[in-house]
Design an enzyme around this catalytic site. Sequence first.
Site, mmCIF file in Angstrom:
data_model
loop_
_atom_site.group_PDB
_atom_site.id
_atom_site.type_symbol
_atom_site.label_atom_id
_atom_site.label_comp_id
_atom_site.label_asym_id
_atom_site.label_seq_id
_atom_site.Cartn_x
_atom_site.Cartn_y
_atom_site.Cartn_z
ATOM 1 N N CYS A 1 0.806 -1.223 0.000
ATOM 2 C CA CYS A 1 0.000 0.000 0.000
ATOM 3 C C CYS A 1 0.842 1.278 0.000
ATOM 4 O O CYS A 1 0.313 2.357 -0.256
ATOM 5 C CB CYS A 1 -0.961 0.002 1.181
ATOM 6 S SG CYS A 1 -2.044 -1.454 1.242
ATOM 7 N N HIS B 1 -3.146 7.036 2.524
ATOM 8 C CA HIS B 1 -3.620 5.763 1.990
ATOM 9 C C HIS B 1 -5.037 5.516 2.479
ATOM 10 O O HIS B 1 -5.341 5.664 3.667
ATOM 11 C CB HIS B 1 -2.687 4.640 2.454
ATOM 12 C CG HIS B 1 -3.226 3.278 2.188
ATOM 13 N ND1 HIS B 1 -3.701 2.901 0.949
ATOM 14 C CD2 HIS B 1 -3.386 2.199 3.002
ATOM 15 C CE1 HIS B 1 -4.123 1.644 1.013
ATOM 16 N NE2 HIS B 1 -3.946 1.208 2.247
ATOM 17 N N ASN C 1 -10.255 -0.057 -0.047
ATOM 18 C CA ASN C 1 -8.790 -0.046 -0.009
ATOM 19 C C ASN C 1 -8.273 -0.662 -1.304
ATOM 20 O O ASN C 1 -8.408 -1.867 -1.523
ATOM 21 C CB ASN C 1 -8.313 -0.845 1.205
ATOM 22 C CG ASN C 1 -6.802 -0.847 1.359
ATOM 23 O OD1 ASN C 1 -6.063 -0.478 0.447
ATOM 24 N ND2 ASN C 1 -6.335 -1.285 2.523
#
Length: 332
Positions: free
Chosen positions: A126, A259, A289
């Site tokens: 990520c 993020h 996500n």
Amino acid sequence: MGAHRSMKPRYAKIVGTGSCLPGQPVTNAELVRRLAERGIETSDSWIVERTGIRQRYLAEAHVGSSQLATEAARAAIAAAGIPAADIDLIIVATSTPDWVFPSTACLVQKAIGAPGGAAFDVQAVCTGFAYAMSVADSMIRTGAANRALVIGAEVFSRILDWSDRGTCVLFGDGAGAVVLAASEEPGIVASKLHADGRHENILRTAGHVSGGAITGHPFLTMDGQAVFKLAVSVLDSVARETVEAAGLTLADIDWLIPHQANVRILHATARKLGLDPDKVVVTVDRHANTSAASVPLALDVAIRDGRIWPGQNVLMEGVGGGFTWGAVLARM
């Protein structure tokens, strides 16, 4: 003696952004229905309360990261107003490449018609987009590249255990891209990258292909509480570190793009940094996500809807498996 020629500073500036989301959004209600068919019980209210996610995009079986990356790249190149052939560096951040090799970046290079320059993938989960941006920035500053395409692209739906309610509701698929160009005006003004492999066990997909068979565990596993605690801590510290490296203060930040993992992490990070929640770009509700794609997707949304405009300071940061974390501060 020859006359001394002063060297003008060289920066990497964001000149175009783009994104790609596969198919139609899958709402929580639709996901709940699909999971119920598998005997997994959850609800829209349970997902929203714990994550802030209301929908996500899931790629069809024939769609890979390279296809999403290519469409995002084309949009970013169009926004930059340059020919694809002018791109001399492609970096794709992904944990879900199409193949073992060649890289997803090489597949994108072929698809957009920009052969000849360097093309490679980076894998920092990520945090991948921050890592890729930092590498591209360094290469442009040193003259190794002039126009770089930096992409985050993921099909995380392929590595989810759909019987694990704690993880399968969290992720989505998509791609975001930026074009960086050499400039005399400040662009990427600072970046900081970190990792601590001692925490590899709290978020991982510990599988591999060997001898034509899967070895290890092919699905994502996560210790949610450990990830939350560490994520909030490092997102706070790396934001402060990056802003300081740029010679700025947190008050100088116009937009924070963290993020997009969980709305509670986003809110907790903003509180720790003392930033107005209205300065935080949030897309986790509509994208879920998307790992390395989450920051460039959010950046593209905020530029195209008019929130982000030239001259503003945008702090982008990521945190992910490895454990990795990093931030990039850009003057738009």
